[in-house]
Design a protein around this motif. Structure first.
Motif: not given
Lengths: 332, 248
Positions: A48-49, A96-97, A182-185, A208-209
């Motif tokens: 996340l961070g 978390g969500w 997902f990572g790129a976004q 959120l993911r």
């Protein structure tokens, strides 16, 4: 993912797995297990961070949830410890969500998000400290019953391998994130949320993911902590000490990198232990060391230890390419 | 394909855009010009979904998109660039463009291939592995264009992609924009570089103080009294005419 992506993870895991065959002293193994648990939680923070750029100051909220969920399930409902581990991880994802939904939907970013996560962790700590369901201030003691089925082992090395396996699995997960859409976004949202939206990135969904994944991984580390020490209370599980540890390790090691959290946790705890050996009579000497390392990292190594190594390597290559004559210039 | 119908935006006491109406048919390059502070970028932001209009409706290919999020509009095929360039500074040029390409290509290999192809088209082919933060102004403008293009838009909103470029850089990029149009992408561009507007646009809309004051082919619009006065002040058209007569 290609072989080049996987080989470093495999090599590091195998080397680390061989360690208990050489080192058999229990204080050292204790240290290694604790260090790996922190590394695992820090890997969660890093998703996340580091990749998402959403700095949480309250990852204790997930760490504590993982610890309490498994402890309560075992003590009050007689759930098997392995099932408890799975459910604790899932609970971390859900928490978390939920925290993400409340804060990201209202557009909290930067320091506001950091403060809100800190507040959530503190609320959880106070609630866990007050409610009888969570054992109140006395905390919870998981019954000592050393059987593999109970996720308790008489050999510390086995627990070490178990935690190591999870750390390796999250290294793979992180590598996958780094190589995926997902990572790129996620990184795009970190770098510039508006530009990402204009390119069709659903920034709320991506964040959120990320926070759900992050919460799940950190909850797993909290669950392993409870399972290893067999005792938790609110100030351990939801204490701000763990929030700080989980964000320090990636920042020191290299934020938003695959290996950063592990390198950071190893460095911090390694130095902390050394300091304790030399000045054990000064209480909190390891924390002073943490502070010093943080100052050094922020002042001289923005990308953490891994970032510093990369810069040194690039500089080394530059010197090789230019030839020895110009070395003196490169030094400046 | 795009219908902006009586759209307004009020910021407190300021009417930034005042019931602007605009309609685009597929194909071609349409200009949106007007003096500074006319509300052009605000109108773009409303079309791309970053600002919600106070009033009015926006339709894209027959669907009302007035309340849709920016990313949904990008999925529908509305791409935009930002006047103040917004590169993902920590990423390489290729990674920047790939974020756009991922919209229609889920696989990394496909998205990267698409990014490389787009980069070549806008003239960034040799900069693929450079960090985006290290690009020149012209390079960043091209990157903005490339990222938007990588989302494979049907409608491309270009917000001053030529501003800050020198004449030779402008000469280089004009054929790129033409090439995009020739592939069937409809382009709506905000532009201050009039030479480029004259060169590229089939039709222009003129916005002044939030109102749409003229519309038509660029040569006609530039001779329009209201347009000249919007730029140069009240009475300027008459003065220009008188001066022209005196010199003639």
């Amino acid at each position: 993912m290609t072989a080049r992506d996987l080989i470093p993870i495999a090599v590091l895991t195998i080397l680390a797995a061989l360690l208990p065959l050489v080192v058999t002293s229990s204080p050292v193994l204790n240290f290694l297990v604790f260090m790996l648990i922190v590394a695992l939680g820090a890997q969660g923070w890093n998703i996340l961070g580091g990749f998402g750029g959403q700095f949480s100051f309250g990852h204790a909220a997930f760490f504590g949830t993982g610890a309490y969920v498994t402890a309560i399930l075992q003590l009050r409902y007689g759930v098997n410890a392995w099932a408890g581990l799975v459910l604790a991880t899932a609970a971390g994802g859900v928490v978390g969500w939920a925290i993400g939904f409340l804060s990201f939907r209202s557009g909290l970013r930067g320091s506001y998000f950091a403060l809100v996560t800190l507040a959530f962790a503190e609320v959880f700590r106070i609630l866990a400290n007050a409610a009888s369901f969570t054992g109140g201030a006395a905390g919870l003691l998981i019954k000592l019953d050393v059987r593999a089925a109970n996720l308790q082992f008489d050999d510390r090395a086995v627990f070490y391998w178990l935690v190591l396996a999870f750390v390796a699995a999250v290294l793979l997960l992180t590598r996958w994130i780094q190589r995926s859409r997902f990572g790129a976004q996620l990184v795009a949202v970190r770098e510039n949320e508006d530009a990402a939206k204009a390119l069709g990135v659903d920034s709320l969904k991506v964040k959120l993911r990320a926070i759900a994944l992050s919460g799940a991984v950190t909850a797993l580390s909290g669950c392993l902590y409870a399972q290893y020490f067999l005792y938790i209370d609110a100030n351990i599980a939801y204490g701000s000490w763990i929030s700080v540890e989980l964000l320090l390790a990636p920042i020191i090691g290299g934020v938003g990198t695959v290996f950063g959290p592990v390198v950071g946790a190893l460095t911090l705890h390694g130095l902390g232990e050394v300091a304790k050996q030399f000045a054990g009579r000064i209480p909190g000497i390891d924390l002073i060391v943490f502070g010093g390392v943080l100052v050094l990292a922020v002042a001289f190594a923005r990308g953490g230890i891994l970032g510093l190594l990369e810069r040194l390597r690039d500089r080394g290559r530059g010197i090789m390419a230019r030839g020895p004559k110009e070395v003196s210039h490169a030094g400046r | 394909m795009l219908a902006v119908d009586g759209v307004s935006k009020r910021f407190g006491g300021l009417m930034a855009v005042d019931s602007a109406t605009l309609s685009l048919q597929p194909g071609g390059i349409i200009g949106l010009i007007g003096p500074n502070g006319a509300g052009k970028t605000t109108l773009f932001s409303m079309i791309s979904g970053f600002i919600a209009p106070t009033d009015g409706r926006i339709r894209f290919e027959g669907t009302d998109i007035t309340a849709e999020e920016p990313h949904r509009r990008a999925e529908r095929g509305i791409g935009r660039t930002f006047q103040i360039v917004q590169p993902f500074a920590g990423l390489t040029v290729c990674e920047n463009i790939a974020v756009g390409a991922y919209l229609r290509h889920a696989k990394r290999a496909e998205a990267t291939a698409k990014a490389r192809e787009v980069a070549r088209r806008v003239g960034l082919g040799s900069e693929l592995d450079r960090p985006a933060g290290g690009l020149t102004v012209a390079g960043r403008k091209r990157l903005e264009l490339a990222r938007a293009l990588a989302t494979e838009p049907k409608l491309l909103l270009l917000d001053e992609v030529l501003a800050g470029l020198n004449p030779s850089e402008i000469r280089d990029i004009i054929p790129v924009i033409r090439g995009i149009r020739d592939e069937g992408v409809t382009i709506l561009m905000i532009e201050h570089v009039m030479q480029a507007v004259m060169n590229l646009c089939e039709r222009v809309y003129v916005l002044a103080q939030g109102r749409m004051i003229a519309e038509g082919p660029p040569t006609v619009v530039c001779a329009d009294t209201r347009v000249i006065e919007a730029y140069l002040g009240h009475g300027a058209a008459a003065r220009l005419k008188a001066e022209g007569a005196a010199h003639g």
